[in-house]
Design a protein around this motif. Structure first.
Motif, PDB file in Angstrom:
ATOM      1  N   THR A 170      46.908  54.975  34.218  1.00 15.91           N
ATOM      2  CA  THR A 170      45.919  53.943  33.886  1.00 15.91           C
ATOM      3  C   THR A 170      46.565  52.568  33.926  1.00 15.91           C
ATOM      4  O   THR A 170      47.645  52.352  33.389  1.00 15.91           O
ATOM      5  CB  THR A 170      45.309  54.187  32.491  1.00 15.91           C
ATOM      6  N   VAL A 171      45.880  51.647  34.569  1.00 17.65           N
ATOM      7  CA  VAL A 171      46.288  50.245  34.626  1.00 17.65           C
ATOM      8  C   VAL A 171      45.135  49.426  34.074  1.00 17.65           C
ATOM      9  O   VAL A 171      43.979  49.655  34.438  1.00 17.65           O
ATOM     10  CB  VAL A 171      46.620  49.805  36.069  1.00 17.65           C
ATOM     11  N   CYS A 172      45.453  48.468  33.204  1.00 16.20           N
ATOM     12  CA  CYS A 172      44.445  47.548  32.683  1.00 16.20           C
ATOM     13  C   CYS A 172      44.637  46.171  33.315  1.00 16.20           C
ATOM     14  O   CYS A 172      45.760  45.672  33.373  1.00 16.20           O
ATOM     15  CB  CYS A 172      44.560  47.417  31.162  1.00 16.20           C
ATOM     16  N   PHE A 173      43.553  45.597  33.775  1.00 15.82           N
ATOM     17  CA  PHE A 173      43.555  44.221  34.296  1.00 15.82           C
ATOM     18  C   PHE A 173      42.947  43.363  33.202  1.00 15.82           C
ATOM     19  O   PHE A 173      41.779  43.508  32.855  1.00 15.82           O
ATOM     20  CB  PHE A 173      42.731  44.133  35.581  1.00 15.82           C
ATOM     21  N   ASP A 174      43.746  42.480  32.616  1.00 15.88           N
ATOM     22  CA  ASP A 174      43.398  41.699  31.431  1.00 15.88           C
ATOM     23  C   ASP A 174      43.133  40.246  31.822  1.00 15.88           C
ATOM     24  O   ASP A 174      44.071  39.494  32.093  1.00 15.88           O
ATOM     25  CB  ASP A 174      44.574  41.800  30.448  1.00 15.88           C
ATOM     26  N   ALA A 175      41.847  39.866  31.868  1.00 17.62           N
ATOM     27  CA  ALA A 175      41.492  38.487  32.211  1.00 17.62           C
ATOM     28  C   ALA A 175      40.045  38.227  31.795  1.00 17.62           C
ATOM     29  O   ALA A 175      39.270  39.173  31.615  1.00 17.62           O
ATOM     30  CB  ALA A 175      41.663  38.240  33.711  1.00 17.62           C
ATOM     31  N   ALA A 176      39.674  36.959  31.672  1.00 17.87           N
ATOM     32  CA  ALA A 176      38.321  36.610  31.240  1.00 17.87           C
ATOM     33  C   ALA A 176      37.270  37.152  32.212  1.00 17.87           C
ATOM     34  O   ALA A 176      36.297  37.766  31.801  1.00 17.87           O
ATOM     35  CB  ALA A 176      38.178  35.099  31.082  1.00 17.87           C
ATOM     36  N   LEU A 177      37.432  36.902  33.502  1.00 15.29           N
ATOM     37  CA  LEU A 177      36.563  37.424  34.559  1.00 15.29           C
ATOM     38  C   LEU A 177      35.079  37.336  34.189  1.00 15.29           C
ATOM     39  O   LEU A 177      34.390  38.347  34.062  1.00 15.29           O
ATOM     40  CB  LEU A 177      36.951  38.869  34.884  1.00 15.29           C
TER      41      LEU A 177
END
Length: 154
Positions: A73-80
């Motif tokens: 699992t990879v998390c992409f952490d940004a406001a987006l």
């Protein structure tokens, strides 16, 4: 973090003297974030991508840190804030056959602003930037290509 692999464009802005933001450094941060994601996808080490979005100061990084590590699992952490911001991430992962889930950390604007005000000066986001993300924010949906969408109340 807790063993979860995280892609956070803001991390690239960190220096020995603190976080330094310029338009050029920000553009480079996003290039590096996509390069990291592409590299892990090409290596076949991503089983699932989780896009964690929400206002700056909503608690995205804190939520990620509280999760149990799950292999692949990879998390992409940004406001987006909008579907158009999330689309390139979703498209890249799906081009490698990797399912993408969304987690929206939903926080009231006042809470995000308060949390942000407590950050060290070099990590504080301009309040107008948070207000802008709040105005632009479109809740993520499965119509964007996410296999699931989870809402976490801050």
């Amino acid at each position: 973090m807790n063993g979860i692999r995280v892609i956070d464009p803001d991390a690239v802005l960190e220096t020995g003297a603190g976080r330094i933001w310029t338009p050029e450094r920000n553009a480079e941060a996003w290039c590096q974030a996509f390069a990291a994601l592409r590299g892990w996808l090409e290596a076949g080490t991503v089983a699932r991508l989780v896009v964690v979005c929400g206002l700056q100061g909503s608690g995205k990084s804190t939520w990620i840190a509280s999760q149990e590590p799950e292999a692949g699992t990879v998390c992409f952490d940004a406001a987006l804030p909008g579907a158009r911001h999330r689309a390139p991430i979703v498209a890249l992962a799906r081009s490698y056959g990797v399912p993408v889930a969304a987690v929206w950390i939903r926080a009231p604007l006042a809470l995000a602003l308060e949390r942000n005000s407590q950050c060290p000066d070099d990590r504080r986001v301009p309040a107008e930037s948070i207000r802008s993300v709040d105005r632009l924010f479109e809740p993520p949906g499965t119509d964007e290509g996410f296999v699931t969408v989870r809402i976490v109340e801050a």
